[in-house]
Write an enzyme that holds these catalytic residues in place. Structure first.
Site, mmCIF file in Angstrom:
data_model
loop_
_atom_site.group_PDB
_atom_site.id
_atom_site.type_symbol
_atom_site.label_atom_id
_atom_site.label_comp_id
_atom_site.label_asym_id
_atom_site.label_seq_id
_atom_site.Cartn_x
_atom_site.Cartn_y
_atom_site.Cartn_z
ATOM 1 N N GLY A 43 -39.787 73.752 31.423
ATOM 2 C CA GLY A 43 -38.518 74.077 30.758
ATOM 3 C C GLY A 43 -37.653 72.885 30.403
ATOM 4 N N ASP A 99 -33.914 72.966 33.159
ATOM 5 C CA ASP A 99 -33.367 73.550 31.940
ATOM 6 C C ASP A 99 -32.134 74.400 32.219
ATOM 7 O OD1 ASP A 99 -34.858 75.478 33.290
ATOM 8 O OD2 ASP A 99 -36.073 76.058 31.570
ATOM 9 N N ASP A 102 -29.864 79.382 37.257
ATOM 10 C CA ASP A 102 -29.622 80.827 37.267
ATOM 11 C C ASP A 102 -29.246 81.213 38.699
ATOM 12 O OD1 ASP A 102 -29.558 83.518 36.730
ATOM 13 O OD2 ASP A 102 -31.655 83.728 36.206
ATOM 14 N N LYS A 131 -25.759 79.506 34.156
ATOM 15 C CA LYS A 131 -25.287 80.883 33.979
ATOM 16 C C LYS A 131 -24.097 81.123 34.879
ATOM 17 C CE LYS A 131 -29.507 83.020 32.414
ATOM 18 N NZ LYS A 131 -30.562 84.027 32.606
ATOM 19 N N PHE A 152 -30.193 86.355 28.776
ATOM 20 C CA PHE A 152 -31.474 85.654 28.748
ATOM 21 C C PHE A 152 -31.592 84.834 27.476
ATOM 22 C CE2 PHE A 152 -36.002 84.941 28.493
ATOM 23 C CZ PHE A 152 -36.267 84.566 29.805
ATOM 24 N N VAL A 153 -31.769 83.540 27.622
ATOM 25 C CA VAL A 153 -31.810 82.643 26.464
ATOM 26 C C VAL A 153 -33.176 81.952 26.339
ATOM 27 C CG1 VAL A 153 -29.326 82.213 26.443
ATOM 28 C CG2 VAL A 153 -30.815 80.769 27.843
ATOM 29 N N ASP A 159 -38.300 79.334 27.765
ATOM 30 C CA ASP A 159 -39.297 80.266 27.243
ATOM 31 C C ASP A 159 -39.005 81.705 27.625
ATOM 32 O OD1 ASP A 159 -39.968 79.782 30.089
ATOM 33 O OD2 ASP A 159 -41.677 81.080 29.646
ATOM 34 N N ARG A 165 -40.383 77.901 23.332
ATOM 35 C CA ARG A 165 -39.942 76.609 23.879
ATOM 36 C C ARG A 165 -39.669 75.601 22.770
ATOM 37 N NH1 ARG A 165 -40.695 76.637 29.457
ATOM 38 N NH2 ARG A 165 -42.571 77.641 30.269
#
Ligand code: IMP
Ligand code: MG
Length: 179
Positions: A43, A99, A102, A131, A152-153, A159, A165
């Protein structure tokens, strides 16, 4: 692929401008320190490449591969390390790059393992995205590119089921493309 995106949150130019600022902070902080960057694959690939080219320090770079998602949009909660050996970071200042933050389980698992198996001088973390959800302080990040909502991004390294990606921006997937 572009048709699967509902909204673009951060365009490439916006990301790169923010990376200029993050890179300046990091360069300042680690100017007189032995820095090893530990990037979390896959990521953080784009983030790592664009950020580190803006950091003119004699740093070392190692990559770690972990997985906590298994195809869906919810983390499995279990962080699995794909390699047995941790990078050699004894006596070095470590900056983990990922990346997105969360639940924080991934960063927590990595920093705990690095501290348990080696003797770094310090361990900090840097994420492109964070987040805005409740987390404990031990799972917070030290450097953050952008805060986002609990959605969700994908794109710019992130991904969904190993796709998207290579999008140059960060965006939100259309709900009907998930599942
Ligand atoms: P955490 O361990 O719950 O903090 O999750 C971090 C990892 O889950 C990140 O390294 C990402 O690979 C993945 N992840 C979390 N949220 C998203 C998202 O919105 N899109 C894509 N991947 C995500
Ligand atoms: Mg991932």
């Amino acid at each position: 692929m572009r048709d699967d995106i509902e909204t673009i949150l951060f365009h490439e130019q916006t990301i790169l401008r923010r990376l200029d600022e993050l890179a300046a902070e990091i360069t300042n902080e680690y100017a007189d320190k032995e820095l090893t960057v530990v990037a979390v694959l896959n990521g953080s690939l784009m983030f790592m490449a664009d950020l580190l080219r803006r950091v003119p320090l004699p740093l070392r770079l190692d990559c770690l591969s972990v997985s906590s998602y298994h195809g869906g949009t919810e983390s499995s909660g279990v962080v699995t390390f794909d390699q047995l050996r941790m990078p050699d970071i004894n006596g070095r200042h470590v900056l983990i790059l990922d990346d997105i933050l969360d639940s924080g389980r991934t960063l927590h698992a990595i920093s705990s393992k690095l501290r348990a198996e080696t003797e770094p001088k310090s361990v900090r973390s840097c994420v492109l995205l964070r987040k805005m959800i409740a987390r404990t302080t031990e799972t917070e990040a030290d450097y953050v590119g952008f805060d986002i909502g609990n959605e969700f991004v994908v794109g710019y390294g992130l991904d969904y089921d190993e796709r998207y990606r290579n999008l140059p921006f960060v965006g939100v997937l259309k709900p009907d493309r998930i599942g």
